[in-house]
Design an enzyme around this catalytic site. Sequence first.
Site, short mmCIF file in Angstrom:
data_model
loop_
_atom_site.label_atom_id
_atom_site.label_comp_id
_atom_site.label_asym_id
_atom_site.label_seq_id
_atom_site.Cartn_x
_atom_site.Cartn_y
_atom_site.Cartn_z
N ASP A 282 39.32 160.16 63.75
CA ASP A 282 40.00 161.42 63.46
C ASP A 282 39.03 162.29 62.67
OD1 ASP A 282 42.09 163.25 63.31
OD2 ASP A 282 42.79 162.45 61.40
N LYS B 209 54.30 179.64 61.18
CA LYS B 209 52.85 179.46 61.21
C LYS B 209 52.54 178.22 62.04
CE LYS B 209 51.94 176.66 57.05
NZ LYS B 209 53.26 176.08 56.88
#
Length: 1080
Positions: free
Chosen positions: A352, A484
Site C-alpha cells: 500500500d 468531498k
Amino acid sequence: MPETKKDNKKLDIDEHMLSFEQLMDRHKTSFDPSKPQSSKGLTETDAKKRLEENGPNILSPPKKKSPLFLYIECLMNIFNLLLVFCGIAQFVVYAIDPIGNGIIAIYIGAILIGVSLLNAFIEFWQLLASEKALAGFMNMIPSKSQAVRDGNLKNMPAAELVLGDIVFVRMGDKLPADIYVIHAADFKVDNSSLTGEAEPQDRMPTNSMHSPLEATNLAFNGTLAVNGECYGVVIRCGDNTVLGQIAGLTQGEKKAPSPMTTEINNFVATIGTVAIVTAIIFFAIAQVKTGKIAYSLNFAIGVLVAWVPQGLPATITMLLTIAAQRMAGQQVLVKDLRGVETLGAITLLATDKTGTLTMNQMTATNFWCGLKLFSAGVSSSNLPPGEAPFDFEASGIQEILHISALCSRARFDRTDVPVDQRTITGDATESGLFRFAAQKLLDIDKLGDMYPKVFEIPFNSENKWHMAIHKKAHANGSLTLFMKGAPERILRICTSILKDGKAIPMEKEHQDEFTNKYEYMAGKGHRVLAFAMLELPGDQYPVDFVFTKEPKTYPSTGLTFVGLASLEDPPKHGVREAIGHCREAGVKIMMVTGDHPLTAEAIGRKINLMLSDTKELHAKKTGRDIKTISEDEIHAIVIHGEKIDDLTPADWDNIFSKDEIIFARTSPKHKLQIVKHAQSLGHIVGVTGDGVNDSPALKKADLGIAMNLSGSDVSKEAASMILLDDNFASTVRGIKEGRLIFANLKKCVQYTVTHTIPEVMPFILWVVAPLPTMINPLQILVVDLGFELLASLSYAWEPSESNFLMKVPPRKPVSPESIERLRKRNAEDAEERGQTPGDDTHHEMSFVESVALFFKQIFTARYWKRKMEKPEGEIMVDTNALMWAYVEFGSIEFIGCAVAFFVVLFAGAAADGTIFKITPYTARFMQNENPGYFLSGAPTYVNEYGVVLTEALQVEALAQAQSAFYFCLMIQQCFNLFACKCKTTLPFGMYVLSNPKSFFSVITGGLFAAFIVYTPGVTTIFNTSQYFSPLYWLIGIAFGIYIIIYASVRILVLRIFFPASVNPDIAGLQMHPTRWSTGK
C-alpha cells in the site's frame, strides 16, 4: 453456526432491550446520544475503582494442547518411532539369546528408547520455548481503544476499559468489548467470527430484535468495524463478553504447511523409508547367511539407527526460533515461524502507499477554486508559475474550509489549548484538512454548534466520497449538503461550478480546466480531493426532514463543484533505498493504492519503484501514436482500478510481465484479485499494508506484513508478520534474514546427513564382506545427539558469505517457462480431481479420498515423471547436497574412518603392550569363520604373526578400533562443519573465523568425544577403550585436511562451470543510504 441459537438463550445480556435512561442507570454512567463526543463519561477515579473490582478487560487464554499431548506428538516423529522400535527389538534379541547377547543388549535397548524420549523432549521443550517467546512478542502489540473519560476522548489500552465507559470505534478497529451503540454513522461490523454471517451488519442506536446476537444496537468484543464509526457504552468486559461466553467460535483456520516445511517432511519421510527398506533387505540377507534371528536383528537395528539423523527436526525448529528472535530485535515480529523462511522466498511484494511507503501525515499544499490555483502558503516568494498565494477572501476558499471542518470525522482531543498544541484523532487526510481549516477559521470550536449535523454518510471504498448535511441556512432553505471525495467521482455528480461566489453551469472548458489542474496536483505526488455542495431547497427538504440511507432520501446529483485541494504525504525515510535493495534482490515491488494514478506514479518515481517510462509517457516523449508502441518496448505500467474487472487472462499476464507495476484507485476486492492472479502465476506474494482495506489481501498473501503503530487491529490480525517500527526498510532486513536462514538451514541439513554413509557402510560390510562392526548403534547415537546437535546449531549464527545475498534471484523465480509448467501441472491436477481447469472451488478431500487418489497416482507414468523432474528453483535438499553427503564427502569420511579402524586393529596395543597385528584379511576371515569373534565368549585365535588373540584381546582390539572410527568421524565432521559453510568462498580465511560459536562447538565436540572414549565406566557402556592412543587422531586430522582441500577444489570447479547467477544492475536506481535505510 449450529450452536449459535442454542447458546443465545444462555447469553447473559439484556441491555439491548433497555432505553438510554435505563442503561445509564444500570451502569452508572453519563452520555449525550446527540453529542456523544461531548459526553462526560466516567471519571478516572470511578474507572480505577471499577477496574480494581472487576479486573482487566482481557479474555482468559484459550485452551492449548496439554504438555503431555504435545510431547506425544513430538515422540510420534518417524525418526523417534524407529529408535523406539530398535530399543524394543534389542529386548527381543536379549530374550532370544540372553547368554549370547548378554546384559549389554538390555542396556542398548533402554538407551535407544531413552534417546528417543530425550530427542522428543528436546523438540518439545523448544516448541514450548518458541510458543512462550512468540507469545511475549505478541504482547508487544498493544490493543488500543478510545474512551471518553472526564469529558475528554482519550487513547488507552483496551485492557483498562470498564463497564459504563463511553468508547469510540471507527472503521478498521476491532471492538474492544461488548457495547451498546448510542450514536452511529453508517456503522457496520463483521460478525462472521460469532454468527457466521458473511455480510457486514448495520449497527445503530435502535433495536427491535430479542436475540442479543441479532440486536442492531449491540456490537461485540472481537468483531471488526468495517465501515463508519460509532459511540457505545461498554456493557460487558473480558470473559463476560459474548466472545467469552460462547466457546469455540473464534478458532482460526489451519494453515497449509509452507514450502520448506513440506520439503523437510518429504526428506524425513524419504530417509525413513530408505532406512526401513534397507533394514528389511539386509535383515533378510543376514538371516539367509547365518540363520540366526538375533544376529540378523542386531544388524537391522544398526542399519536403522545409522540411517536416521535423529536430531534434524529439533535442530530445524531451534534454528527457525533463533532466527525469529533475532528478527524481532530488528523490529520484525514473526507471528508464525514459517514466516521466517517465507519472507526470504518472496518474489513479489505488493505494498500500500499511504502509511506504508509514506508518512501518512498529510499537509495541505494547493487549492483550486473559482478557476484559480492557490498555494496553501501565504508567501508569494518562490511560488511555481501559475500559483497564487493563499487568499482567504477568494471565491470558494471559505466553502472548502467549511466543508473540511464540517464534512469530517476528524476532531481535536481537547479545546482548552491553542490549535497548534492539540492532537487530532481521525484519518490522516481529513486531519490534514481539518487542521488547516482550524488555523484559518476563528470559530472552529463553535462551528459544529452553529451548523448542527443532521445526516451523514462517511467515506467508504465503494462510493469514494463523504457526505454530510448540516443546518446551515441560505436564501432558499435551512439545510446545506456538503461532500468531498475522489475528484472524478465528485465531478460526475456536479452540474454547476462555483465562480465569484455564484453557481454557474458546468461547461466543457471548466471540465478541461479541472482535468488540467487535477493532473498538475496529482503529478506532484499529492493526494487530491474534490469539494462540492448543494443548498437544499426548503420546499423539498424542510428543516425537520428525515434523511435515510435506505430508502435513499438524500440528493446525490446536481451538486455545485466548489474546488480541489491537494495534500502532500511525503515518503518515509529510507523507503527509497529499501525498495532499491528489494529490486536488486530480484523481488518485484508493486504499489497497490486507492490514490489517483498520477499521484501514485509520482510517488513511485520518487522511491525507486518506477524508473522506466509507461506507454503513455513513452508516447508523449517520442511523439509516437500510443497504438504503435509494442508491449515489448515497455517495462512499466499503471493500471486504474476501474479497468481491473474487465481485464482478460492475457491482460493479467501482460501486467505481471512488467518490471514496474502500479495499481491505482483500487478497492479491497481489487487488491484480493491482484494477489490471487499473482499467486496463480507461481509468485510467492508478500503484501504490506496498515488499513482495513488491506486485510483481505494480507490474509490471502503467502506472507501478510502489517504495520504496528499505524496499523488497524484487523490488518494486524490478518498478517503473518508485523513491522514493529512501521519502517518499510525493516522489510529489507527481514528478506535478508529470511534468505540467510534458508541458506544456513540448507548448509545445516547438508552437514548433518554427511555422516550417514560412514555410519551405514559398516553395517553393510558387516553382512556383505563380512567385517567386524566398525561402529555400534550407541556410538552412532552419541554422534547424532552429542557433538552433531550442538555443531548444527552453530549455523543459526552463521553470517552471510558475501554481500551478494541480496543480489541473487529469489529461490523460486517466476519466468514465462515456469508459468507455463505450472499451468500445465495445475490442469493435470484438476483433471485428476475431476475439476475444470481454472476452477477455484476448493474441495476438502477426505482421508479415504486422499489415499485412493494417492494409489491411483503412483501407478501412472505422470506421477513418476514428475518425481524425476528437476524441481522449480532452489530447494532445501537438492542434488548438490545429496551428492556432497551421500557420494563425495560421505565416502571420504567413511574411508578415513575405515583407515583409522584398520590401522588401530593392526598397530594398536593392549594395556600390557601386546600389539594386535590384525590385518583386514584376518579380520574378514575371523568374522566369516565365526561371527562370535571379537565378542564376549569369543574363542582364541592365533593370527599369521603368531599373536595369540584371546577373548579379552579381541574385545580390546575391537573397542580401540571402534574408538578410532568414532573419534575419526568426529574430527572429520569438525572439518566438514567449516567446509559446509562455504558455497562460494573458500573454506579458509576470514569468513571461516566469523562465527565464534563454530569453534565453541568444535571444542565442546572434542571434549565430548574424549569423554565417551576415555572415561572409565563410560567406556563399558559405549564399547570404547581408554587405551586408544591419541597418536591415531592424526588420521582423522589428515583426512579432515583433505576434506578442506577437496572442498576448495570443488568450489573452484563449480565457479568455472556453474557460476552463480546474479541479478543484473538496474539502471537509474537512486541509492543514497541514510540511517533509516541502513539501520545504523
